[in-house]
Design a protein around this motif. Structure first.
Motif, PDB file in Angstrom:
ATOM      1  N   GLN A 139      -8.653  78.118  -4.486  1.00 51.82           N
ATOM      2  CA  GLN A 139      -8.027  79.149  -4.364  1.00 51.82           C
ATOM      3  C   GLN A 139      -8.400  79.957  -5.513  1.00 51.82           C
ATOM      4  N   THR A 140      -8.724  81.280  -5.302  1.00 49.62           N
ATOM      5  CA  THR A 140      -9.240  82.050  -6.578  1.00 49.62           C
ATOM      6  C   THR A 140      -8.280  83.535  -6.738  1.00 49.62           C
ATOM      7  N   GLY A 141      -7.461  83.588  -5.641  1.00 48.23           N
ATOM      8  CA  GLY A 141      -6.860  84.827  -5.345  1.00 48.23           C
ATOM      9  C   GLY A 141      -6.103  85.483  -6.559  1.00 48.23           C
ATOM     10  N   PRO A 142      -5.245  85.054  -7.467  1.00 44.85           N
ATOM     11  CA  PRO A 142      -4.478  85.476  -8.365  1.00 44.85           C
ATOM     12  C   PRO A 142      -5.544  85.821  -9.626  1.00 44.85           C
ATOM     13  N   LYS A 143      -6.730  85.244  -9.481  1.00 44.48           N
ATOM     14  CA  LYS A 143      -7.666  85.399 -10.632  1.00 44.48           C
ATOM     15  C   LYS A 143      -8.611  86.670 -10.132  1.00 44.48           C
ATOM     16  N   VAL A 144      -8.909  86.666  -8.840  1.00 40.31           N
ATOM     17  CA  VAL A 144      -9.811  87.986  -8.597  1.00 40.31           C
ATOM     18  C   VAL A 144      -9.053  89.114  -7.781  1.00 40.31           C
ATOM     19  N   GLY A 145      -7.858  88.912  -7.808  1.00 41.61           N
ATOM     20  CA  GLY A 145      -6.977  90.172  -7.220  1.00 41.61           C
ATOM     21  C   GLY A 145      -6.922  90.301  -5.718  1.00 41.61           C
ATOM     22  N   SER A 146      -6.376  88.861  -5.396  1.00 42.35           N
ATOM     23  CA  SER A 146      -6.284  88.971  -3.803  1.00 42.35           C
ATOM     24  C   SER A 146      -5.130  87.679  -3.614  1.00 42.35           C
ATOM     25  N   PHE A 147      -4.754  87.643  -2.438  1.00 40.54           N
ATOM     26  CA  PHE A 147      -3.771  86.312  -2.127  1.00 40.54           C
ATOM     27  C   PHE A 147      -3.887  86.460  -0.537  1.00 40.54           C
ATOM     28  N   ASP A 148      -3.649  85.044  -0.108  1.00 38.48           N
ATOM     29  CA  ASP A 148      -3.278  84.862   1.440  1.00 38.48           C
ATOM     30  C   ASP A 148      -1.991  84.127   1.333  1.00 38.48           C
ATOM     31  N   ALA A 149      -1.088  84.844   1.383  1.00 39.80           N
ATOM     32  CA  ALA A 149       0.215  84.093   1.465  1.00 39.80           C
ATOM     33  C   ALA A 149       0.695  83.838   2.941  1.00 39.80           C
ATOM     34  N   GLY A 150      -0.318  83.975   3.970  1.00 36.60           N
ATOM     35  CA  GLY A 150      -0.029  83.615   5.075  1.00 36.60           C
ATOM     36  C   GLY A 150      -0.347  82.185   5.331  1.00 36.60           C
ATOM     37  N   LEU A 151      -1.127  81.671   6.448  1.00 34.74           N
ATOM     38  CA  LEU A 151      -1.568  80.218   6.497  1.00 34.74           C
ATOM     39  C   LEU A 151      -2.031  79.840   5.541  1.00 34.74           C
ATOM     40  N   GLY A 152      -2.908  80.621   4.688  1.00 32.03           N
ATOM     41  CA  GLY A 152      -3.473  80.104   3.517  1.00 32.03           C
ATOM     42  C   GLY A 152      -2.484  79.496   2.519  1.00 32.03           C
ATOM     43  N   ALA A 153      -1.089  79.899   2.666  1.00 29.11           N
ATOM     44  CA  ALA A 153      -0.297  79.220   1.858  1.00 29.11           C
ATOM     45  C   ALA A 153       0.724  78.401   2.566  1.00 29.11           C
ATOM     46  N   SER A 154       1.275  78.883   3.611  1.00 32.86           N
ATOM     47  CA  SER A 154       2.313  78.205   4.405  1.00 32.86           C
ATOM     48  C   SER A 154       1.644  76.884   5.229  1.00 32.86           C
ATOM     49  N   TYR A 155       0.540  77.292   5.943  1.00 37.08           N
ATOM     50  CA  TYR A 155       0.230  75.914   6.481  1.00 37.08           C
ATOM     51  C   TYR A 155      -0.469  75.010   5.455  1.00 37.08           C
ATOM     52  N   LEU A 156      -1.048  75.473   4.386  1.00 39.27           N
ATOM     53  CA  LEU A 156      -1.574  74.621   3.186  1.00 39.27           C
ATOM     54  C   LEU A 156      -0.390  73.783   2.594  1.00 39.27           C
ATOM     55  N   ALA A 157       0.714  74.432   2.710  1.00 41.29           N
ATOM     56  CA  ALA A 157       1.788  73.757   1.888  1.00 41.29           C
ATOM     57  C   ALA A 157       2.360  72.676   3.017  1.00 41.29           C
ATOM     58  N   SER A 158       2.178  73.018   4.313  1.00 39.16           N
ATOM     59  CA  SER A 158       2.704  71.956   5.336  1.00 39.16           C
ATOM     60  C   SER A 158       1.425  70.617   5.237  1.00 39.16           C
ATOM     61  N   ILE A 159       0.462  71.017   4.788  1.00 39.37           N
ATOM     62  CA  ILE A 159      -0.643  69.763   4.800  1.00 39.37           C
ATOM     63  C   ILE A 159      -0.352  69.107   3.372  1.00 39.37           C
ATOM     64  N   ALA A 165       0.885  73.107  -3.234  1.00 41.60           N
ATOM     65  CA  ALA A 165      -0.029  74.267  -2.589  1.00 41.60           C
ATOM     66  C   ALA A 165       0.434  75.414  -3.832  1.00 41.60           C
ATOM     67  N   ARG A 166       1.692  75.295  -4.387  1.00 46.39           N
ATOM     68  CA  ARG A 166       1.791  76.205  -5.675  1.00 46.39           C
ATOM     69  C   ARG A 166       0.897  75.919  -6.763  1.00 46.39           C
ATOM     70  N   GLU A 167       0.404  74.901  -6.968  1.00 47.28           N
ATOM     71  CA  GLU A 167      -0.480  74.488  -7.996  1.00 47.28           C
ATOM     72  C   GLU A 167      -1.724  75.002  -7.666  1.00 47.28           C
ATOM     73  N   ILE A 168      -2.301  74.746  -6.266  1.00 47.30           N
ATOM     74  CA  ILE A 168      -3.405  75.281  -5.966  1.00 47.30           C
ATOM     75  C   ILE A 168      -3.703  76.819  -6.013  1.00 47.30           C
ATOM     76  N   TRP A 169      -2.500  77.813  -5.730  1.00 45.35           N
ATOM     77  CA  TRP A 169      -2.643  79.184  -5.866  1.00 45.35           C
ATOM     78  C   TRP A 169      -2.350  79.790  -7.300  1.00 45.35           C
ATOM     79  N   PHE A 170      -1.279  79.068  -7.866  1.00 46.97           N
ATOM     80  CA  PHE A 170      -0.896  79.365  -9.202  1.00 46.97           C
ATOM     81  C   PHE A 170      -2.120  79.239 -10.257  1.00 46.97           C
ATOM     82  N   LEU A 171      -2.705  78.206 -10.197  1.00 49.59           N
ATOM     83  CA  LEU A 171      -3.353  77.803 -11.300  1.00 49.59           C
ATOM     84  C   LEU A 171      -5.034  78.088 -10.937  1.00 49.59           C
ATOM     85  N   CYS A 172      -5.295  78.298  -9.737  1.00 45.98           N
ATOM     86  CA  CYS A 172      -6.961  78.593  -9.307  1.00 45.98           C
ATOM     87  C   CYS A 172      -7.754  77.610  -9.870  1.00 45.98           C
ATOM     88  N   ARG A 173      -7.347  76.270  -9.845  1.00 45.37           N
ATOM     89  CA  ARG A 173      -8.347  75.236 -10.380  1.00 45.37           C
ATOM     90  C   ARG A 173      -9.216  74.695  -9.135  1.00 45.37           C
TER      91      ARG A 173
END
Ligand code: 1HA
Length: 270
Positions: A139-159, A165-173
């Motif tokens: 994910q790149t959201g926080p780096k490029v001025g976007s985020f998907d806190a919907g399925l992109g976060a919650s469904y990702l976290a369930s997987i 999921a927090r690492e993926i979104w917060f660190l944009c690696r």
């Protein structure tokens, strides 16, 4: 594998091979980033996949060997969404995410390269993911001025779990296919040249199995996470099954024949 065109579009290819539909995002010059038009075309293709009973399984992929999808096309990012030819900003990829999740047929993400940003979310919401060894997820959201806190976060976290999921979104690696496999984000990793054959093999296998069983399993797995809308889907399928019984037919028939319904033959199983 001889894919035959179902319908022609500007930004995607939509093809069929013996009951397997393939939707290919075809904008390799921008790593298969999507615009509102790309997404509208995908949405129509998924609608057709839903309606056509000769389609059993859907494969979503990207053109070439570099990218599955790099998310929203930054050239089209305006205020309020991605802006298409009508000048209206849209986030219409969210509708496609829902379509994939609600489609009563398995959807396989065939990840042939970068699955980044909104592209990674698309792969995430598919039922199964098969990746080539060169695939890279992130994910790149926080780096490029976007985020998907919907399925992109919650469904990702369930997987992958909350921490990951927090690492993926917060660190944009970026994560390799092997790392994605390890975290449960993909089902299988194969060499690029085997990607399509493996995907078709998985699709073929599901094609041989009971369509209703697969459908109810998909909606049952969704239901726990989807609340009342998950139940709505599951309940809708119960109604569909119920209408296939003599019991439900008798109710409708009795009404039209202006008589009391006779449910005496209906089984009352334990
Ligand atoms: O967050 C959302 C949403 C949230 C809520 C609701 C809806 C949403 C809808 C969408 C999104 C998003 O997707 S936001 C995230 C958007 N995507 C990105 O931040 C990924 C941007 N791209 C990259 O990080 C890299 O290009 C790459 C890791 C995918 C590939 O790197 P690589 O192989 O080094 O290629 P690169 O040179 O970077 O790119 C090749 C060409 O493709 C470049 O153009 P060129 O210099 O040849 O003219 C590059 O600009 C273009 N390109 C790549 N990705 C995009 C893109 N052009 C526009 N948009 C892109 N996303």
């Amino acid at each position: 594998i001889e894919w035959k065109p179902i319908k022609s579009y500007s930004d995607i290819r939509f093809e069929l091979y013996e009951g397997i539909a393939k939707i290919t995002i075809n904008r390799p010059q921008v790593r298969n980033a999507f615009t509102p038009v790309t997404v509208a075309e995908m949405s129509e293709a998924f609608r057709i996949c839903r309606e056509r009973s000769d389609i059993a399984v859907v494969v979503l992929t990207g053109e070439g060997d570099k990218a599955f999808c790099s998310g929203g096309d930054m050239h089209f990012k305006g205020r309020g969404g991605y802006v298409g030819p009508d000048g209206v900003p849209r986030l219409n990829v969210l509708d496609v995410q829902k379509q994939i999740r609600c489609l009563p047929k398995p959807v396989i993400a065939m990840v042939n390269g970068y699955a980044i940003g909104g592209g990674n979310v698309l792969a995430t919401v598919c039922d199964l993911t098969i990746a080539s060894e060169n695939a890279i997820f992130g994910q790149t959201g926080p780096k490029v001025g976007s985020f998907d806190a919907g399925l992109g976060a919650s469904y990702l976290a369930s997987i992958v779990g909350q921490k990951k999921a927090r690492e993926i979104w917060f660190l944009c690696r970026q994560y390799s296919a092997a790392e994605a496999l390890e975290m449960g984000l993909v089902n299988k990793v194969v060499p690029f040249k085997e990607l399509e054959a493996t995907t078709v093999e998985w699709a073929r296998r599901m094609q041989q199995y009971s369509p209703l069983a697969l459908r109810f399993l998909k909606f049952g797995l969704n239901a726990e996470l989807d609340g009342q809308l998950g139940l709505q889907q599951f309940a809708g399928d119960m109604t569909m099954l119920y209408y296939m019984t003599d019991e439900a037919q008798e109710g409708g028939k009795a009404f039209l024949e202006k008589r009391a319904p006779d449910f005496s033959k209906s089984p009352r199983l334990p």
